[in-house]
Design a protein around this motif. Structure first.
Motif, short mmCIF file in Angstrom:
data_model
loop_
_atom_site.label_atom_id
_atom_site.label_comp_id
_atom_site.label_asym_id
_atom_site.label_seq_id
_atom_site.Cartn_x
_atom_site.Cartn_y
_atom_site.Cartn_z
N GLN A 110 -37.29 -7.03 119.10
CA GLN A 110 -37.36 -5.69 119.70
C GLN A 110 -37.07 -4.62 118.65
O GLN A 110 -37.78 -3.62 118.55
CB GLN A 110 -36.36 -5.55 120.85
CG GLN A 110 -36.77 -6.21 122.13
CD GLN A 110 -35.68 -6.10 123.19
OE1 GLN A 110 -34.55 -5.69 122.93
NE2 GLN A 110 -36.01 -6.49 124.41
N THR A 111 -36.02 -4.83 117.90
CA THR A 111 -35.64 -3.88 116.85
C THR A 111 -36.73 -3.81 115.79
O THR A 111 -37.13 -2.73 115.37
CB THR A 111 -34.30 -4.28 116.21
OG1 THR A 111 -33.31 -4.45 117.23
CG2 THR A 111 -33.82 -3.24 115.22
N LEU A 112 -37.21 -4.95 115.38
CA LEU A 112 -38.23 -5.02 114.35
C LEU A 112 -39.49 -4.27 114.77
O LEU A 112 -40.04 -3.47 114.01
CB LEU A 112 -38.55 -6.49 114.05
CG LEU A 112 -39.58 -6.79 112.97
CD1 LEU A 112 -39.16 -6.20 111.63
CD2 LEU A 112 -39.77 -8.30 112.85
N HIS A 113 -39.96 -4.52 115.99
CA HIS A 113 -41.16 -3.83 116.48
C HIS A 113 -40.96 -2.32 116.55
O HIS A 113 -41.90 -1.55 116.33
CB HIS A 113 -41.57 -4.38 117.85
CG HIS A 113 -42.33 -5.66 117.78
ND1 HIS A 113 -43.64 -5.74 117.37
CD2 HIS A 113 -41.95 -6.93 118.06
CE1 HIS A 113 -44.04 -7.00 117.42
NE2 HIS A 113 -43.04 -7.75 117.82
N ALA A 114 -39.72 -1.90 116.84
CA ALA A 114 -39.45 -0.47 116.98
C ALA A 114 -39.47 0.28 115.65
O ALA A 114 -39.82 1.46 115.61
CB ALA A 114 -38.10 -0.26 117.67
N ILE A 115 -39.13 -0.39 114.56
CA ILE A 115 -38.95 0.35 113.30
C ILE A 115 -39.76 -0.18 112.12
O ILE A 115 -39.75 0.44 111.06
CB ILE A 115 -37.46 0.39 112.89
CG1 ILE A 115 -36.95 -0.99 112.51
CG2 ILE A 115 -36.61 1.03 113.98
CD1 ILE A 115 -35.63 -0.97 111.77
N ALA A 116 -40.45 -1.29 112.28
CA ALA A 116 -41.16 -1.88 111.13
C ALA A 116 -42.19 -0.92 110.56
O ALA A 116 -42.89 -0.24 111.31
CB ALA A 116 -41.83 -3.18 111.54
N PRO A 117 -42.30 -0.86 109.24
CA PRO A 117 -43.21 0.07 108.60
C PRO A 117 -44.68 -0.37 108.64
O PRO A 117 -45.56 0.44 108.36
CB PRO A 117 -42.71 0.13 107.16
CG PRO A 117 -42.02 -1.18 106.96
CD PRO A 117 -41.44 -1.55 108.29
N SER A 118 -44.94 -1.63 108.99
CA SER A 118 -46.32 -2.12 109.01
C SER A 118 -46.41 -3.39 109.85
O SER A 118 -45.39 -4.08 110.03
CB SER A 118 -46.80 -2.42 107.58
OG SER A 118 -46.10 -3.54 107.06
N PRO A 119 -47.60 -3.71 110.36
CA PRO A 119 -47.77 -4.98 111.07
C PRO A 119 -47.46 -6.19 110.19
O PRO A 119 -46.93 -7.19 110.67
CB PRO A 119 -49.26 -4.97 111.48
CG PRO A 119 -49.66 -3.54 111.45
CD PRO A 119 -48.82 -2.89 110.38
N GLU A 120 -47.76 -6.07 108.90
CA GLU A 120 -47.46 -7.16 107.97
C GLU A 120 -45.94 -7.37 107.87
O GLU A 120 -45.48 -8.51 107.76
CB GLU A 120 -48.04 -6.87 106.58
CG GLU A 120 -49.55 -6.79 106.54
CD GLU A 120 -50.12 -5.44 106.97
OE1 GLU A 120 -51.34 -5.36 107.18
OE2 GLU A 120 -49.35 -4.46 107.13
N ALA A 121 -45.19 -6.28 107.90
CA ALA A 121 -43.73 -6.39 107.85
C ALA A 121 -43.20 -7.07 109.11
O ALA A 121 -42.29 -7.90 109.03
CB ALA A 121 -43.09 -5.01 107.69
N VAL A 122 -43.77 -6.74 110.27
CA VAL A 122 -43.36 -7.39 111.51
C VAL A 122 -43.56 -8.90 111.39
O VAL A 122 -42.66 -9.69 111.69
CB VAL A 122 -44.14 -6.84 112.73
CG1 VAL A 122 -43.90 -7.69 113.97
CG2 VAL A 122 -43.76 -5.40 113.00
N ALA A 123 -44.75 -9.30 110.96
CA ALA A 123 -45.05 -10.73 110.85
C ALA A 123 -44.15 -11.42 109.83
O ALA A 123 -43.59 -12.50 110.11
CB ALA A 123 -46.52 -10.92 110.47
N HIS A 124 -43.96 -10.80 108.68
CA HIS A 124 -43.18 -11.41 107.60
C HIS A 124 -41.69 -11.52 107.97
O HIS A 124 -41.10 -12.60 107.88
CB HIS A 124 -43.36 -10.61 106.31
CG HIS A 124 -42.64 -11.17 105.14
ND1 HIS A 124 -43.05 -12.32 104.50
CD2 HIS A 124 -41.52 -10.75 104.49
CE1 HIS A 124 -42.23 -12.58 103.50
NE2 HIS A 124 -41.29 -11.64 103.48
#
Length: 159
Positions: A110-124
């Motif tokens: 939840q936190t990651l999806h809210a603040i991640a700078p890119s879809p690649e960052a979410v996945a990684h």
């Protein structure tokens, strides 16, 4: 008495630098990690399941957050500035189980999806978090519960 300094092999240094550059290209940097850690642990502290587990063990939150920042910098940026033994810390919690890691990951994602700078960052970052949760859970099953990890099915959410 002389002290011998061990230097990293040039190949290891280059591999570390390459992983760091890849992370930075995804927008994963120290400020992102600090915000992720701060926001995530704020949600953990408010969580009905995880809050009490952490409250019973963390008496200095600024120190813990600093340690978690160093941990994630080492994982995501190959910083090498973390010292500690996460497995031993988790093995010492007699009641921790798969449901705790499931909730930990849900809050993390939840936190990651809210603040991640890119879809690649979410996945990684999400994949790294799941790998860590799975490793800790498997270690608990083997070392604390004295079970066969192959006899159990790891059921953790994906990012």
């Amino acid at each position: 008495m002389t002290t011998k300094t061990v230097q990293a092999h040039p190949h290891a240094i280059a591999a570390r630098e390459e992983r760091r550059a890849e992370a930075l290209a995804m927008g994963i940097d120290e400020p992102f990690i600090a915000e992720l850690v701060d926001r995530f642990y704020a949600s953990v502290r408010e969580d009905a399941m995880l809050g009490p587990v952490f409250d019973a063990r963390v008496d200095d939150w600024p120190k813990h957050l600093g340690q978690m920042n160093r941990f994630w910098q080492s994982i995501l940026l190959s910083a090498g500035n973390f010292t500690g033994n996460p497995m031993m810390k988790h093995l010492a919690i007699p009641t921790i189980g798969q449901e705790h890691f499931q909730q930990w990951l849900r809050l993390f994602y939840q936190t990651l999806h809210a603040i991640a700078p890119s879809p690649e960052a979410v996945a990684h970052v999400g994949a790294k978090a799941r790998m860590i949760a799975e490793s800790l859970l498997t270690g608990i099953w083997v070392h604390r519960d004295k079970g066969d990890p192959l006899a159990r099915k790891v059921e953790l959410p994906d990012v």
